[in-house]
Design a protein around this motif. Structure first.
Motif, PDB file in Angstrom:
ATOM      1  N   THR A   1       0.857  -1.183   0.000  1.00 11.91           N
ATOM      2  CA  THR A   1       0.000   0.000   0.000  1.00 11.91           C
ATOM      3  C   THR A   1       0.892   1.231   0.000  1.00 11.91           C
ATOM      4  O   THR A   1       2.103   1.133   0.251  1.00 11.91           O
ATOM      5  CB  THR A   1      -0.910   0.033   1.242  1.00 11.91           C
ATOM      6  N   VAL A   2       0.319   2.394  -0.284  1.00 13.00           N
ATOM      7  CA  VAL A   2       1.079   3.641  -0.223  1.00 13.00           C
ATOM      8  C   VAL A   2       0.365   4.622   0.696  1.00 13.00           C
ATOM      9  O   VAL A   2      -0.865   4.633   0.775  1.00 13.00           O
ATOM     10  CB  VAL A   2       1.281   4.271  -1.621  1.00 13.00           C
ATOM     11  N   ASN A   3       1.139   5.438   1.396  1.00 17.42           N
ATOM     12  CA  ASN A   3       0.582   6.460   2.278  1.00 17.42           C
ATOM     13  C   ASN A   3       0.424   7.806   1.586  1.00 17.42           C
ATOM     14  O   ASN A   3      -0.275   8.679   2.091  1.00 17.42           O
ATOM     15  CB  ASN A   3       1.474   6.637   3.509  1.00 17.42           C
ATOM     16  N   THR A   4       1.102   7.962   0.443  1.00 22.44           N
ATOM     17  CA  THR A   4       1.069   9.223  -0.293  1.00 22.44           C
ATOM     18  C   THR A   4       0.683   8.953  -1.737  1.00 22.44           C
ATOM     19  O   THR A   4       1.298   8.109  -2.396  1.00 22.44           O
ATOM     20  CB  THR A   4       2.443   9.917  -0.250  1.00 22.44           C
ATOM     21  N   THR A   5      -0.325   9.637  -2.240  1.00 24.89           N
ATOM     22  CA  THR A   5      -0.745   9.474  -3.631  1.00 24.89           C
ATOM     23  C   THR A   5       0.330  10.011  -4.571  1.00 24.89           C
ATOM     24  O   THR A   5       0.900  11.081  -4.335  1.00 24.89           O
ATOM     25  CB  THR A   5      -2.070  10.220  -3.878  1.00 24.89           C
ATOM     26  N   GLY A   6       0.626   9.272  -5.628  1.00 27.37           N
ATOM     27  CA  GLY A   6       1.611   9.719  -6.606  1.00 27.37           C
ATOM     28  C   GLY A   6       2.170   8.557  -7.397  1.00 27.37           C
ATOM     29  O   GLY A   6       1.730   7.412  -7.263  1.00 27.37           O
ATOM     30  N   LYS A   7       3.166   8.854  -8.229  1.00 27.29           N
ATOM     31  CA  LYS A   7       3.855   7.835  -9.008  1.00 27.29           C
ATOM     32  C   LYS A   7       5.074   7.346  -8.226  1.00 27.29           C
ATOM     33  O   LYS A   7       5.720   8.119  -7.516  1.00 27.29           O
ATOM     34  CB  LYS A   7       4.305   8.402 -10.355  1.00 27.29           C
TER      35      LYS A   7
ATOM     36  N   SER B   1      17.233   0.375   6.865  1.00 29.65           N
ATOM     37  CA  SER B   1      16.043   0.077   7.662  1.00 29.65           C
ATOM     38  C   SER B   1      15.604  -1.372   7.620  1.00 29.65           C
ATOM     39  O   SER B   1      14.894  -1.834   8.505  1.00 29.65           O
ATOM     40  CB  SER B   1      14.870   0.933   7.179  1.00 29.65           C
ATOM     41  N   HIS B   2      15.962  -2.104   6.556  1.00 34.57           N
ATOM     42  CA  HIS B   2      15.517  -3.487   6.376  1.00 34.57           C
ATOM     43  C   HIS B   2      13.996  -3.584   6.279  1.00 34.57           C
ATOM     44  O   HIS B   2      13.411  -4.597   6.621  1.00 34.57           O
ATOM     45  CB  HIS B   2      16.012  -4.384   7.515  1.00 34.57           C
ATOM     46  N   THR B   3      13.336  -2.526   5.836  1.00 38.40           N
ATOM     47  CA  THR B   3      11.880  -2.540   5.680  1.00 38.40           C
ATOM     48  C   THR B   3      11.516  -1.913   4.350  1.00 38.40           C
ATOM     49  O   THR B   3      12.300  -1.169   3.766  1.00 38.40           O
ATOM     50  CB  THR B   3      11.183  -1.736   6.797  1.00 38.40           C
ATOM     51  N   PRO B   4      10.289  -2.172   3.820  1.00 39.21           N
ATOM     52  CA  PRO B   4       9.845  -1.498   2.603  1.00 39.21           C
ATOM     53  C   PRO B   4       9.900   0.013   2.776  1.00 39.21           C
ATOM     54  O   PRO B   4       9.643   0.536   3.859  1.00 39.21           O
ATOM     55  CB  PRO B   4       8.408  -1.995   2.424  1.00 39.21           C
ATOM     56  N   GLN B   5      10.226   0.727   1.696  1.00 38.43           N
ATOM     57  CA  GLN B   5      10.553   2.136   1.816  1.00 38.43           C
ATOM     58  C   GLN B   5       9.544   3.081   1.189  1.00 38.43           C
ATOM     59  O   GLN B   5       8.741   2.710   0.348  1.00 38.43           O
ATOM     60  CB  GLN B   5      11.915   2.388   1.156  1.00 38.43           C
ATOM     61  N   ASN B   6       9.660   4.342   1.620  1.00 40.69           N
ATOM     62  CA  ASN B   6       9.011   5.468   0.970  1.00 40.69           C
ATOM     63  C   ASN B   6       7.506   5.319   0.847  1.00 40.69           C
ATOM     64  O   ASN B   6       6.947   5.210  -0.232  1.00 40.69           O
ATOM     65  CB  ASN B   6       9.643   5.724  -0.399  1.00 40.69           C
ATOM     66  N   SER B   7       6.870   5.297   1.992  1.00 44.81           N
ATOM     67  CA  SER B   7       5.414   5.275   2.082  1.00 44.81           C
ATOM     68  C   SER B   7       4.801   3.998   1.537  1.00 44.81           C
ATOM     69  O   SER B   7       3.654   3.981   1.135  1.00 44.81           O
ATOM     70  CB  SER B   7       4.814   6.479   1.340  1.00 44.81           C
ATOM     71  N   CYS B   8       5.567   2.934   1.478  1.00 44.81           N
ATOM     72  CA  CYS B   8       5.040   1.665   1.000  1.00 44.81           C
ATOM     73  C   CYS B   8       5.095   0.638   2.117  1.00 44.81           C
ATOM     74  O   CYS B   8       5.926   0.709   3.002  1.00 44.81           O
ATOM     75  CB  CYS B   8       5.854   1.139  -0.186  1.00 44.81           C
TER      76      CYS B   8
END
Length: 209
Positions: A56-62, A200-207
């Motif tokens: 999922t994403v927390n911020t709408t965009g490309k 971070s070892h986690t999915p990045q950038n609002s994902c």
């Protein structure tokens, strides 16, 4: 997104041989095989080579899609198939125009757009079985891969990968929010996204998964 979360099978093997991976290990496609050719794109979702990663994403965009991958050679054993079912993908152009062999259209910027159900080749040219952040499509004229606009209120999206070349290893799939030149390899956004993914070892950038 750590690729090993979907587990081995369909030719994908769980490995931990190459140092520098994130999480518990990574997936490698038929690492035991020296076959130098490539396998055809999947014809149906029954193809066991397919691994699907939800987010999922927390911020709408490309969002640019980046692979952390390793290959034994710069031009052989260096690619996989990818699909972006829910949104489709834009391929940002570098240099001359390239006509694609699959159905495509162009947006208002002249960027080539892929239908979400189509599989396309993603490759890297580093070789040496060392980890590389990137992933391009279109031979000899690399295009970065960008989703169409993703909505923050959408329940989930997915990225699919499937085996194409043997011995190709994938550790992570990273998505980061970008637009225009921010999506290019030399952008600060790209550098920040890959550094954060390693730290971070986690999915990045609002994902997220």
């Amino acid at each position: 997104m750590d690729t090993e979360q979907r587990g081995p099978g369909g030719g994908w093997d769980f490995k931990s041989d190459f140092s520098g991976y994130e999480g518990s290990g990574y997936l490698s496609y038929k690492p035991w095989s020296n076959y130098g050719g490539t396998e055809a794109k999947p014809e149906s979702m029954l193809d066991t080579r397919i691994k699907t990663y939800f987010f999922t994403v927390n911020t709408t965009g490309k969002y640019r899609i980046v692979l952390k991958s390793a290959a034994p050679h710069p031009t052989e054993h260096n690619d996989l198939w990818m699909a972006v079912p829910e949104s489709g993908a834009i391929m940002r152009r570098f240099g001359r125009d390239v006509d694609l062999t699959w159905p495509a259209s162009r947006n208002e910027r002249g960027e080539l757009m892929l239908d979400g159900q189509n599989w396309f080749k993603v490759y890297q040219n580093q070789g040496g079985n060392t980890w590389n952040y990137g992933g391009k499509t279109v031979d000899h004229n690399g295009h970065v891969i960008i989703t169409r606009e993703l909505k923050a209120d959408h329940s989930w999206y997915s990225v699919r990968i499937a085996g194409r070349s043997t011995q190709f290893a994938v550790d992570r799939i990273i998505l980061y929010l970008c637009d225009g030149a921010q999506c290019d390899d030399w952008s600060e956004e790209f550098k920040t996204a890959t550094v954060r993914a390693t730290e971070s070892h986690t999915p990045q950038n609002s994902c997220g998964m």
